[in-house]
Design a protein around this motif. Sequence first.
Motif, PDB file in Angstrom:
ATOM      1  N   ALA A 128       0.821  -1.205   0.000  1.00 40.74           N
ATOM      2  CA  ALA A 128       0.000   0.000   0.000  1.00 40.74           C
ATOM      3  C   ALA A 128       0.860   1.263   0.000  1.00 40.74           C
ATOM      4  O   ALA A 128       0.568   2.220  -0.739  1.00 40.74           O
ATOM      5  CB  ALA A 128      -0.928   0.001   1.209  1.00 40.74           C
ATOM      6  N   ILE A 129       1.922   1.300   0.791  1.00 41.63           N
ATOM      7  CA  ILE A 129       2.753   2.498   0.869  1.00 41.63           C
ATOM      8  C   ILE A 129       3.510   2.721  -0.436  1.00 41.63           C
ATOM      9  O   ILE A 129       3.542   3.847  -0.972  1.00 41.63           O
ATOM     10  CB  ILE A 129       3.723   2.403   2.058  1.00 41.63           C
ATOM     11  CG1 ILE A 129       2.945   2.492   3.381  1.00 41.63           C
ATOM     12  CG2 ILE A 129       4.779   3.494   1.993  1.00 41.63           C
ATOM     13  CD1 ILE A 129       3.815   2.353   4.600  1.00 41.63           C
ATOM     14  N   VAL A 130       4.115   1.664  -0.979  1.00 38.39           N
ATOM     15  CA  VAL A 130       4.850   1.808  -2.245  1.00 38.39           C
ATOM     16  C   VAL A 130       3.894   2.208  -3.363  1.00 38.39           C
ATOM     17  O   VAL A 130       4.202   3.091  -4.187  1.00 38.39           O
ATOM     18  CB  VAL A 130       5.603   0.516  -2.581  1.00 38.39           C
ATOM     19  CG1 VAL A 130       6.249   0.599  -3.957  1.00 38.39           C
ATOM     20  CG2 VAL A 130       6.672   0.234  -1.528  1.00 38.39           C
ATOM     21  N   SER A 131       2.737   1.568  -3.401  1.00 35.00           N
ATOM     22  CA  SER A 131       1.763   1.908  -4.440  1.00 35.00           C
ATOM     23  C   SER A 131       1.247   3.327  -4.266  1.00 35.00           C
ATOM     24  O   SER A 131       1.048   4.046  -5.262  1.00 35.00           O
ATOM     25  CB  SER A 131       0.600   0.922  -4.412  1.00 35.00           C
ATOM     26  OG  SER A 131       1.038  -0.408  -4.635  1.00 35.00           O
ATOM     27  N   ALA A 132       1.024   3.762  -3.022  1.00 32.50           N
ATOM     28  CA  ALA A 132       0.545   5.123  -2.779  1.00 32.50           C
ATOM     29  C   ALA A 132       1.579   6.156  -3.220  1.00 32.50           C
ATOM     30  O   ALA A 132       1.215   7.212  -3.756  1.00 32.50           O
ATOM     31  CB  ALA A 132       0.205   5.305  -1.303  1.00 32.50           C
ATOM     32  N   ILE A 133       2.856   5.876  -2.995  1.00 33.28           N
ATOM     33  CA  ILE A 133       3.901   6.799  -3.448  1.00 33.28           C
ATOM     34  C   ILE A 133       3.889   6.902  -4.967  1.00 33.28           C
ATOM     35  O   ILE A 133       3.929   8.009  -5.537  1.00 33.28           O
ATOM     36  CB  ILE A 133       5.274   6.331  -2.940  1.00 33.28           C
ATOM     37  CG1 ILE A 133       5.350   6.464  -1.414  1.00 33.28           C
ATOM     38  CG2 ILE A 133       6.395   7.139  -3.596  1.00 33.28           C
ATOM     39  CD1 ILE A 133       6.621   5.890  -0.819  1.00 33.28           C
ATOM     40  N   ALA A 134       3.829   5.747  -5.642  1.00 37.91           N
ATOM     41  CA  ALA A 134       3.812   5.759  -7.107  1.00 37.91           C
ATOM     42  C   ALA A 134       2.554   6.423  -7.639  1.00 37.91           C
ATOM     43  O   ALA A 134       2.605   7.237  -8.584  1.00 37.91           O
ATOM     44  CB  ALA A 134       3.925   4.323  -7.634  1.00 37.91           C
ATOM     45  N   VAL A 135       1.407   6.102  -7.055  1.00 41.06           N
ATOM     46  CA  VAL A 135       0.133   6.662  -7.512  1.00 41.06           C
ATOM     47  C   VAL A 135       0.105   8.175  -7.310  1.00 41.06           C
ATOM     48  O   VAL A 135      -0.288   8.935  -8.210  1.00 41.06           O
ATOM     49  CB  VAL A 135      -1.025   5.985  -6.760  1.00 41.06           C
ATOM     50  CG1 VAL A 135      -2.307   6.788  -6.892  1.00 41.06           C
ATOM     51  CG2 VAL A 135      -1.244   4.569  -7.278  1.00 41.06           C
ATOM     52  N   THR A 136       0.534   8.640  -6.125  1.00 37.92           N
ATOM     53  CA  THR A 136       0.515  10.073  -5.838  1.00 37.92           C
ATOM     54  C   THR A 136       1.493  10.831  -6.729  1.00 37.92           C
ATOM     55  O   THR A 136       1.174  11.920  -7.232  1.00 37.92           O
ATOM     56  CB  THR A 136       0.848  10.317  -4.360  1.00 37.92           C
ATOM     57  OG1 THR A 136      -0.057   9.562  -3.536  1.00 37.92           O
ATOM     58  CG2 THR A 136       0.728  11.786  -4.019  1.00 37.92           C
ATOM     59  N   ALA A 137       2.686  10.268  -6.944  1.00 35.43           N
ATOM     60  CA  ALA A 137       3.672  10.938  -7.795  1.00 35.43           C
ATOM     61  C   ALA A 137       3.179  11.036  -9.239  1.00 35.43           C
ATOM     62  O   ALA A 137       3.261  12.112  -9.867  1.00 35.43           O
ATOM     63  CB  ALA A 137       5.005  10.189  -7.732  1.00 35.43           C
ATOM     64  N   PHE A 138       2.651   9.937  -9.764  1.00 37.07           N
ATOM     65  CA  PHE A 138       2.169   9.948 -11.147  1.00 37.07           C
ATOM     66  C   PHE A 138       0.975  10.888 -11.305  1.00 37.07           C
ATOM     67  O   PHE A 138       0.911  11.687 -12.249  1.00 37.07           O
ATOM     68  CB  PHE A 138       1.792   8.526 -11.565  1.00 37.07           C
ATOM     69  CG  PHE A 138       1.357   8.410 -12.995  1.00 37.07           C
ATOM     70  CD1 PHE A 138       2.264   8.502 -14.028  1.00 37.07           C
ATOM     71  CD2 PHE A 138       0.017   8.213 -13.309  1.00 37.07           C
ATOM     72  CE1 PHE A 138       1.858   8.403 -15.359  1.00 37.07           C
ATOM     73  CE2 PHE A 138      -0.405   8.110 -14.619  1.00 37.07           C
ATOM     74  CZ  PHE A 138       0.526   8.202 -15.652  1.00 37.07           C
ATOM     75  N   GLY A 139       0.027  10.798 -10.379  1.00 40.92           N
ATOM     76  CA  GLY A 139      -1.135  11.679 -10.455  1.00 40.92           C
ATOM     77  C   GLY A 139      -0.765  13.145 -10.288  1.00 40.92           C
ATOM     78  O   GLY A 139      -1.364  14.019 -10.931  1.00 40.92           O
ATOM     79  N   THR A 140       0.223  13.431  -9.438  1.00 43.20           N
ATOM     80  CA  THR A 140       0.667  14.813  -9.254  1.00 43.20           C
ATOM     81  C   THR A 140       1.253  15.379 -10.537  1.00 43.20           C
ATOM     82  O   THR A 140       0.947  16.514 -10.935  1.00 43.20           O
ATOM     83  CB  THR A 140       1.699  14.880  -8.123  1.00 43.20           C
ATOM     84  OG1 THR A 140       1.085  14.463  -6.892  1.00 43.20           O
ATOM     85  CG2 THR A 140       2.238  16.286  -7.961  1.00 43.20           C
TER      86      THR A 140
END
Length: 338
Positions: A128-140
């Motif tokens: 969840a943490i690794v995916s959240a970092i990737a998801v937030t960075a890409f979406g940002t």
Amino acid sequence: MTERTLVSETTVEASLGEPEVVGPNPPKEIQGRSPGQLAWIRLKRDRTAWVTGGIILLMLVAAYGAPVLAQLYGTDALEQYPELLDGRGIPLGFAGIDGNHWLGVTPVIGQDVLMQLLYGIRTSVSIAIVSAIAVTAFGTIIGAIAGYRGGKVDAVISWVVDLMLSFPFLIFALATVPIITNLILGGPATRPLWLSASMLLIVFLLFSWTGAARLVRGQVLSLREREFVEAARASGAGMWHIIFKQILPNTWAPILVSFSLTVPSLVASQAYLAFLGVGIGNPHPDLGRLVADSVGSMQLINGWFLLSVSGGTIFLLVLTFNLFGDSVRDALNPRSTK
């Protein structure tokens, strides 16, 4: 010279002499604080943040220290105890609980439930943490490009975001992940944990970046016409410099809130997929699969106990992360509580 004249001269001399001392403790200088420091002060005063943060820290220490605890406990997550099962694969006694297995053993396989929970928490939170970092960075990045460029670029990205939001995530995962698992990765029993986690990361990245993108797009739209952006543009700065050096540093608060609320959402999504047989496969411990294992013996008290323990752990994880995320949001935006 009269006494009144002497008093007046003395008063004049005192007024022209040394400056008057106000008191023994002169006033202290006012120290300015940055928005981050103010948010940290508000977060430290929040009791909900203290309680939920303590629970999260305790669970993470126990989960990531599971190999050390396994040596002290005397068993590991993958060790099997068939002698604690009857002929139908049901744990003996009350869920197989004894002095060596504090929460009993799982049905059919006979693995220690406590170790399965600790390793399952580590697996779920790490993904969840690794995916959240990737998801937030890409979406940002996508949202910043859409908000800064505007026009056709913004229209196309907004259309893609609306399309992804209307696409059924669960149906897509149930349809495609087993195909990838069986045809490309060789089935659930033979793929390593990092490969299964990478597969889930790709699925989450495809469907979970839209929230961060829409949030950042709105922030960038309100910032791109500000004076400091116009000054950077007039000085010859390029788009990427303006986005990463001028605009995004002023949007870190909503991005951090988005990340803190994405983590519990992905924990729950990963548990859903594991419960439905999609995601982390055997022999790797997983919280969602523990819930699925308890369903087969729901007619017995063993199934109810395992369901309560595993489901309660998922519920506690998601609840504490959500409450802590709300506290972070309130600390960064104190007007949200009014």
